[in-house]
Design a protein around this motif. Structure first.
Motif, PDB file in Angstrom:
ATOM      1  N   LYS A   1       0.838  -1.211   0.000  1.00  0.00           N
ATOM      2  CA  LYS A   1       0.000   0.000   0.000  1.00  0.00           C
ATOM      3  C   LYS A   1       0.872   1.260   0.000  1.00  0.00           C
ATOM      4  O   LYS A   1       0.561   2.232  -0.681  1.00  0.00           O
ATOM      5  CB  LYS A   1      -0.936  -0.011   1.209  1.00  0.00           C
ATOM      6  N   THR A   2       1.970   1.234   0.743  1.00  0.00           N
ATOM      7  CA  THR A   2       2.900   2.364   0.754  1.00  0.00           C
ATOM      8  C   THR A   2       3.430   2.627  -0.650  1.00  0.00           C
ATOM      9  O   THR A   2       3.462   3.767  -1.112  1.00  0.00           O
ATOM     10  CB  THR A   2       4.072   2.090   1.718  1.00  0.00           C
ATOM     11  N   ASN A   3       3.838   1.581  -1.329  1.00  0.00           N
ATOM     12  CA  ASN A   3       4.381   1.728  -2.686  1.00  0.00           C
ATOM     13  C   ASN A   3       3.333   2.186  -3.688  1.00  0.00           C
ATOM     14  O   ASN A   3       3.617   3.021  -4.544  1.00  0.00           O
ATOM     15  CB  ASN A   3       5.012   0.419  -3.156  1.00  0.00           C
TER      16      ASN A   3
ATOM     17  N   GLU B   1       0.359   3.821  -3.090  1.00  0.00           N
ATOM     18  CA  GLU B   1      -0.285   5.104  -2.800  1.00  0.00           C
ATOM     19  C   GLU B   1       0.698   6.235  -2.528  1.00  0.00           C
ATOM     20  O   GLU B   1       0.321   7.397  -2.507  1.00  0.00           O
ATOM     21  CB  GLU B   1      -1.250   4.957  -1.629  1.00  0.00           C
ATOM     22  N   GLY B   2       1.960   5.891  -2.242  1.00  0.00           N
ATOM     23  CA  GLY B   2       2.951   6.920  -1.971  1.00  0.00           C
ATOM     24  C   GLY B   2       2.821   7.550  -0.594  1.00  0.00           C
ATOM     25  O   GLY B   2       3.379   8.607  -0.345  1.00  0.00           O
ATOM     26  N   LYS B   3       2.059   6.914   0.293  1.00  0.00           N
ATOM     27  CA  LYS B   3       1.907   7.379   1.670  1.00  0.00           C
ATOM     28  C   LYS B   3       2.317   6.241   2.588  1.00  0.00           C
ATOM     29  O   LYS B   3       1.912   5.093   2.374  1.00  0.00           O
ATOM     30  CB  LYS B   3       0.457   7.783   1.964  1.00  0.00           C
ATOM     31  N   VAL B   4       3.079   6.562   3.614  1.00  0.00           N
ATOM     32  CA  VAL B   4       3.584   5.515   4.504  1.00  0.00           C
ATOM     33  C   VAL B   4       2.438   4.858   5.257  1.00  0.00           C
ATOM     34  O   VAL B   4       1.638   5.529   5.903  1.00  0.00           O
ATOM     35  CB  VAL B   4       4.622   6.081   5.497  1.00  0.00           C
ATOM     36  N   THR B   5       2.369   3.549   5.149  1.00  0.00           N
ATOM     37  CA  THR B   5       1.337   2.760   5.808  1.00  0.00           C
ATOM     38  C   THR B   5       2.007   1.728   6.695  1.00  0.00           C
ATOM     39  O   THR B   5       2.947   1.062   6.269  1.00  0.00           O
ATOM     40  CB  THR B   5       0.432   2.071   4.767  1.00  0.00           C
TER      41      THR B   5
ATOM     42  N   THR C   1      -2.493   4.454   7.898  1.00  0.00           N
ATOM     43  CA  THR C   1      -1.657   5.325   7.068  1.00  0.00           C
ATOM     44  C   THR C   1      -1.246   6.544   7.866  1.00  0.00           C
ATOM     45  O   THR C   1      -2.091   7.200   8.482  1.00  0.00           O
ATOM     46  CB  THR C   1      -2.403   5.740   5.791  1.00  0.00           C
ATOM     47  N   LYS C   2       0.030   6.834   7.854  1.00  0.00           N
ATOM     48  CA  LYS C   2       0.573   7.972   8.601  1.00  0.00           C
ATOM     49  C   LYS C   2      -0.129   9.252   8.152  1.00  0.00           C
ATOM     50  O   LYS C   2      -0.221   9.532   6.974  1.00  0.00           O
ATOM     51  CB  LYS C   2       2.076   8.071   8.362  1.00  0.00           C
ATOM     52  N   GLY C   3      -0.655  10.006   9.119  1.00  0.00           N
ATOM     53  CA  GLY C   3      -1.314  11.272   8.817  1.00  0.00           C
ATOM     54  C   GLY C   3      -2.799  11.152   8.537  1.00  0.00           C
ATOM     55  O   GLY C   3      -3.482  12.146   8.367  1.00  0.00           O
ATOM     56  N   ALA C   4      -3.319   9.935   8.495  1.00  0.00           N
ATOM     57  CA  ALA C   4      -4.758   9.751   8.239  1.00  0.00           C
ATOM     58  C   ALA C   4      -5.543  10.123   9.489  1.00  0.00           C
ATOM     59  O   ALA C   4      -5.052  10.095  10.600  1.00  0.00           O
ATOM     60  CB  ALA C   4      -5.042   8.299   7.866  1.00  0.00           C
TER      61      ALA C   4
END
Length: 78
Positions: free
Chosen positions: A52-54, A56-60, A71-74
């Motif tokens: 998912k990180t790869n 979506e480009g958001k660290v999960t 997800t970080k920041g969600a």
């Protein structure tokens, strides 16, 4: 995939952690500031979190207490 800033450009590095090395399938994952290298947090990823990180480009990460991805920041709902 990890993006590392280098002279204003981002370099992509493909990593393939061996999830089978860990009995729970969770790989310790460190997030660092790209400029200062200061450690910002330690979390855990399973294969789904890395995928998912790869994509979506958001660290999960995988939450061990809630047994789910986050997800970080969600926004957090209790």
């Amino acid at each position: 995939m990890i993006r590392i800033p280098k002279a204003g450009k981002q370099k992509k590095i493909n990593m393939k952690p061996d999830f089978s090395k860990y009995t729970d399938g969770l790989v310790p994952t460190i997030v660092q500031d790209a400029v200062s290298s200061k450690v910002l947090m330690l979390g855990f990823m399973n294969e789904a979190a890395l995928s998912k990180t790869n994509s979506e480009g958001k660290v999960t990460f995988f939450s061990r207490t809630k047994q789910r991805l986050w997800t970080k920041g969600a926004t957090i709902f209790y």
